[in-house]
Motif scaffolding. Structure first.
Motif, short mmCIF file in Angstrom:
data_model
loop_
_atom_site.label_atom_id
_atom_site.label_comp_id
_atom_site.label_asym_id
_atom_site.label_seq_id
_atom_site.Cartn_x
_atom_site.Cartn_y
_atom_site.Cartn_z
N ASP A 107 -6.85 -9.41 0.65
CA ASP A 107 -7.99 -8.63 0.17
C ASP A 107 -8.74 -7.95 1.33
O ASP A 107 -9.18 -6.80 1.20
CB ASP A 107 -8.94 -9.49 -0.65
CG ASP A 107 -9.52 -10.66 0.13
OD1 ASP A 107 -8.89 -11.10 1.10
OD2 ASP A 107 -10.62 -11.14 -0.25
N VAL A 117 -7.78 -1.05 4.99
CA VAL A 117 -6.92 0.12 4.83
C VAL A 117 -7.61 1.19 3.98
O VAL A 117 -7.53 2.39 4.29
CB VAL A 117 -5.57 -0.29 4.20
CG1 VAL A 117 -4.78 0.95 3.76
CG2 VAL A 117 -4.76 -1.10 5.19
N ALA A 118 -8.30 0.78 2.93
CA ALA A 118 -9.02 1.74 2.09
C ALA A 118 -10.07 2.49 2.91
O ALA A 118 -10.25 3.70 2.76
CB ALA A 118 -9.68 1.01 0.92
N LYS A 119 -10.73 1.77 3.80
CA LYS A 119 -11.73 2.40 4.67
C LYS A 119 -11.05 3.38 5.62
O LYS A 119 -11.57 4.48 5.86
CB LYS A 119 -12.47 1.32 5.45
CG LYS A 119 -13.63 1.85 6.29
CD LYS A 119 -14.35 0.69 6.98
CE LYS A 119 -15.50 1.20 7.84
NZ LYS A 119 -16.18 0.09 8.58
N ILE A 176 -8.22 5.02 5.16
CA ILE A 176 -7.77 6.18 4.39
C ILE A 176 -8.94 7.11 4.11
O ILE A 176 -8.83 8.34 4.20
CB ILE A 176 -7.09 5.73 3.09
CG1 ILE A 176 -5.75 5.04 3.41
CG2 ILE A 176 -6.86 6.91 2.16
CD1 ILE A 176 -5.08 4.40 2.22
N GLU A 177 -10.09 6.54 3.79
CA GLU A 177 -11.28 7.32 3.53
C GLU A 177 -11.71 8.10 4.77
O GLU A 177 -11.97 9.30 4.72
CB GLU A 177 -12.41 6.41 3.06
CG GLU A 177 -13.71 7.13 2.74
CD GLU A 177 -14.79 6.17 2.30
OE1 GLU A 177 -15.49 6.49 1.33
OE2 GLU A 177 -14.95 5.10 2.94
N LEU A 206 -6.53 -4.97 2.50
CA LEU A 206 -6.61 -3.82 1.60
C LEU A 206 -7.95 -3.10 1.73
O LEU A 206 -8.01 -1.87 1.65
CB LEU A 206 -6.39 -4.29 0.16
CG LEU A 206 -5.00 -4.86 -0.15
CD1 LEU A 206 -4.94 -5.34 -1.59
CD2 LEU A 206 -3.90 -3.84 0.12
N LYS A 207 -9.01 -3.87 1.95
CA LYS A 207 -10.32 -3.26 2.14
C LYS A 207 -10.35 -2.43 3.42
O LYS A 207 -10.89 -1.32 3.44
CB LYS A 207 -11.39 -4.37 2.20
CG LYS A 207 -12.80 -3.84 2.35
CD LYS A 207 -13.81 -4.99 2.37
CE LYS A 207 -15.23 -4.49 2.56
NZ LYS A 207 -16.20 -5.62 2.58
N VAL A 221 0.85 -1.20 0.00
CA VAL A 221 0.00 0.00 0.00
C VAL A 221 0.89 1.25 0.00
O VAL A 221 1.40 1.64 1.05
CB VAL A 221 -0.93 0.02 1.23
CG1 VAL A 221 -1.90 1.20 1.14
CG2 VAL A 221 -1.69 -1.29 1.36
N ASP A 266 0.25 4.28 0.03
CA ASP A 266 -0.23 5.40 0.85
C ASP A 266 0.08 5.24 2.34
O ASP A 266 -0.15 6.17 3.12
CB ASP A 266 -1.75 5.55 0.69
CG ASP A 266 -2.13 6.04 -0.70
OD1 ASP A 266 -1.33 6.75 -1.31
OD2 ASP A 266 -3.22 5.68 -1.17
#
Length: 235
Positions: free
Chosen positions: A103, A109-111, A113-114, A106-107, A23, A25
């Motif tokens: 998976d 982490v995306a949350k 970051i949002e 990553l899901k 990742v 970011d």
């Protein structure tokens, strides 16, 4: 977005480091074998996100999470499923069970970051305008949104804000869940935990610990379980 890892198992820490490397970011600022070491670091350093084990020597992860700054987000990483509900009660972004699948990582982490963007000073906080008979009016991103009640899937509490998840988008508002719920039609909207309100229209099934709607699984808190299940059956 910077982060730290807190886990008493060296192999587990390395596993998370390997996942973080995927990742761009995320920037790892440190990894620690217990909460005390992490606490000392955080006293002098700003941390955006903590990957936090629960069962550790000394202060456990749940108690440590309760003590960290409000702007610091937490993703629990543990081998013990029984802490899931408690983790959401303290506004954890997500709860990952070991061994952690890429998976799911990553899901989560995306949350994170949002949510980090939502909570940042760069994000123009939305303001609540009104709740009409069939809709909510929200001002956000220099626009005014009209969200029909029937299109709201669920509302999630995060820190001092609430995220309205509709069919088309997500909008954060500086209003807590209690205030929102008190202004929504009670025959359609019910609280299922400290962190979630759901719209009955979109609930497809309920189990002892989860509520399912449109392919989404949300935790059902013990305090709300019996009343919600009974109402769901009667509906």
């Amino acid at each position: 977005m910077n982060c730290i890892i807190v886990d008493d198992e060296p192999i587990a820490r390395q596993g998370i480091l390997n996942l973080i490397a995927k990742v761009p970011d995320l920037i790892v600022k440190g990894h620690f074998k217990n909460s005390n070491e992490a606490k000392l670091y955080m006293e002098n350093n700003l941390v955006d996100l903590v990957f936090l084990d629960i069962e550790m020597p000394g202060t456990n992860g749940i108690d440590f999470a309760k003590s960290i700054p409000k702007k610091t987000l937490v993703i629990f990483t543990t081998a013990h499923a029984q802490y899931a509900l408690e983790s959401y009660e303290i506004d954890a972004v997500d709860y990952l069970l070991k061994p952690i699948k890429e998976d799911r990582f990553l899901k989560a982490v995306a949350k994170a970051i949002e949510f980090s963007y939502f909570l940042s000073e760069d994000y123009e906080k939305s303001s609540f305008e009104s709740i009409e008979e069939n809709s909510i009016i929200i001002r956000a991103d220099r626009r005014i949104y009209k969200i029909l009640h029937k299109d709201i899937l669920f509302i999630e509490g995060m820190k001092d804000y609430s995220v309205i998840n509709s069919k088309d988008n997500k909008i954060i508002t500086a209003m807590n869940l209690k205030t929102i719920l008190s202004n929504l039609p009670p025959q359609f909207f019910k609280r299922i935990s400290k962190s979630y309100i759901v719209n009955y229209h979109h609930v497809t099934s309920v189990s002892s610990h989860n509520v399912h709607l449109n392919g989404i699984e949300l935790p059902l808190g013990t305090t709300y379980r019996n009343e919600f299940i009974n109402n769901f059956i009667n509906k």
